[in-house]
Write a protein that holds these residues in place. Sequence first.
Motif, PDB file in Angstrom:
ATOM      1  N   ARG A  83       9.880  11.862  -2.641  1.00  0.00           N
ATOM      2  CA  ARG A  83       9.835  10.675  -3.488  1.00  0.00           C
ATOM      3  C   ARG A  83      10.987   9.732  -3.166  1.00  0.00           C
ATOM      4  N   ASN A  84      12.175  10.274  -2.984  1.00  0.00           N
ATOM      5  CA  ASN A  84      13.350   9.442  -2.764  1.00  0.00           C
ATOM      6  C   ASN A  84      13.275   8.639  -1.472  1.00  0.00           C
ATOM      7  N   LEU A 113       1.690  12.545  -1.418  1.00  0.00           N
ATOM      8  CA  LEU A 113       2.299  11.354  -2.012  1.00  0.00           C
ATOM      9  C   LEU A 113       1.373  10.173  -1.803  1.00  0.00           C
ATOM     10  N   VAL A 114       1.078   9.461  -2.901  1.00  0.00           N
ATOM     11  CA  VAL A 114       0.261   8.254  -2.866  1.00  0.00           C
ATOM     12  C   VAL A 114       1.129   7.112  -3.376  1.00  0.00           C
ATOM     13  N   ALA A 115       1.294   6.095  -2.547  1.00  0.00           N
ATOM     14  CA  ALA A 115       2.195   4.997  -2.899  1.00  0.00           C
ATOM     15  C   ALA A 115       1.556   3.667  -2.535  1.00  0.00           C
ATOM     16  N   GLY A 116       1.925   2.621  -3.251  1.00  0.00           N
ATOM     17  CA  GLY A 116       1.362   1.297  -3.003  1.00  0.00           C
ATOM     18  C   GLY A 116       2.442   0.234  -3.004  1.00  0.00           C
ATOM     19  N   ARG A 117       2.050  -0.949  -2.579  1.00  0.00           N
ATOM     20  CA  ARG A 117       2.968  -2.079  -2.540  1.00  0.00           C
ATOM     21  C   ARG A 117       2.666  -3.050  -3.666  1.00  0.00           C
ATOM     22  N   GLU A 134      14.640   5.016   8.291  1.00  0.00           N
ATOM     23  CA  GLU A 134      14.157   3.948   9.163  1.00  0.00           C
ATOM     24  C   GLU A 134      12.638   3.977   9.283  1.00  0.00           C
ATOM     25  N   THR A 135      12.088   5.179   9.410  1.00  0.00           N
ATOM     26  CA  THR A 135      10.634   5.312   9.529  1.00  0.00           C
ATOM     27  C   THR A 135       9.933   4.892   8.243  1.00  0.00           C
ATOM     28  N   SER A 136      10.462   5.285   7.108  1.00  0.00           N
ATOM     29  CA  SER A 136       9.841   4.880   5.841  1.00  0.00           C
ATOM     30  C   SER A 136       9.916   3.361   5.658  1.00  0.00           C
ATOM     31  N   ASN A 137      10.980   2.749   6.140  1.00  0.00           N
ATOM     32  CA  ASN A 137      11.071   1.288   6.104  1.00  0.00           C
ATOM     33  C   ASN A 137       9.975   0.643   6.934  1.00  0.00           C
ATOM     34  N   SER A 195      12.068   3.495  -3.111  1.00  0.00           N
ATOM     35  CA  SER A 195      12.671   2.166  -3.047  1.00  0.00           C
ATOM     36  C   SER A 195      11.850   1.200  -2.197  1.00  0.00           C
ATOM     37  N   ARG A 196      10.832   1.708  -1.542  1.00  0.00           N
ATOM     38  CA  ARG A 196      10.030   0.893  -0.635  1.00  0.00           C
ATOM     39  C   ARG A 196       8.608   0.691  -1.131  1.00  0.00           C
TER      40      ARG A 196
END
Length: 313
Positions: free
Chosen positions: A231-232, A296-300, A162-165, A236-237
């Motif tokens: 990562r998991n 962790l580095v992530a983008g949209r 929920e938090t990652s969402n 997906s987000r």
Amino acid sequence: MTVADAAPAEVAKVYNDAGDDYAAYADGDLSRPFAFEGMHAYADRCVWAVLEKKLIDLRASGAGSVRLLDAGCGPGTWLRRLVIRARSLGFSSITARGFDIADAQIQRAQLAARNLSSLPGVNLTFEVGDLADRLSEPDASVDLTLCLYSALSHLPVTRLPETSNELARVTSGYFITTVRPIGSMPTAFVDSIEKVRRLNQDHARDRCEIDLSDGRHIAFPFHQFTAAELRNYFASRFDIEDIRGLDLFHSRFMPDCRWNPVSPSDDSQLIDELERLEKAYATRTEFLDRATHLLLVAGRGRTAAPARVAGSN
């Protein structure tokens, strides 16, 4: 009251009771925010290099405004660093919000930022808030969201999806987080490990209990991640750009003034070799979960670069 219900109060108490020394322990000399010295220096420099690069790239794209969010900001050091750098890069409008569950840390953040928050074009605020709650930011409104140094680890694992969402919902640009991996060295969270008399991490219950030499007892939820697990939760987000271990070697070679003699005046060869080793092994599967921190580095969407593959150099 369930254990999950009690967790936020336990976490808040630990960091509220930590006092003024916590900021110095966690972030170093607050009067020199870009010095990056002390036990966390190498990891801090790595994290800052990523954050600064994202700001520079955004400014180079022609953006004149930037919106920043620090989820679990503690005394606010990282958000203040970003605001200072954003101003120096020429952003004319900077909106930055930090929140933390510990009201004493938020008070320190507000005090430290009082001059910065009054500058033209800067809207810098710090608030008490729970990472498990819904964020107040609109959808896709934040250019750079950070959640550093194990703020995620204090959440019950059942709340992580929920938090990652929520973090993904508000982020239009990049999300950057650091957590403790399962093979990391022990930590005392609010003080140096040398001041620990007893430490026990219960992995079955994700709960840490510590007795400090000054008589303090610390007990709160804490979850250690594997790189694959981290990562998991976000793959997906977001588009995962990078996941790597921070500080595999540096802290293990730091001298201790209570035991080691004065280091030779020129350690440049050793420093260069440590840098080479860090770069060579930071994404190797067999070393990744043994670092001091996972980054962790992530983008949209189109903002993100292609994901790195663990094991590549």
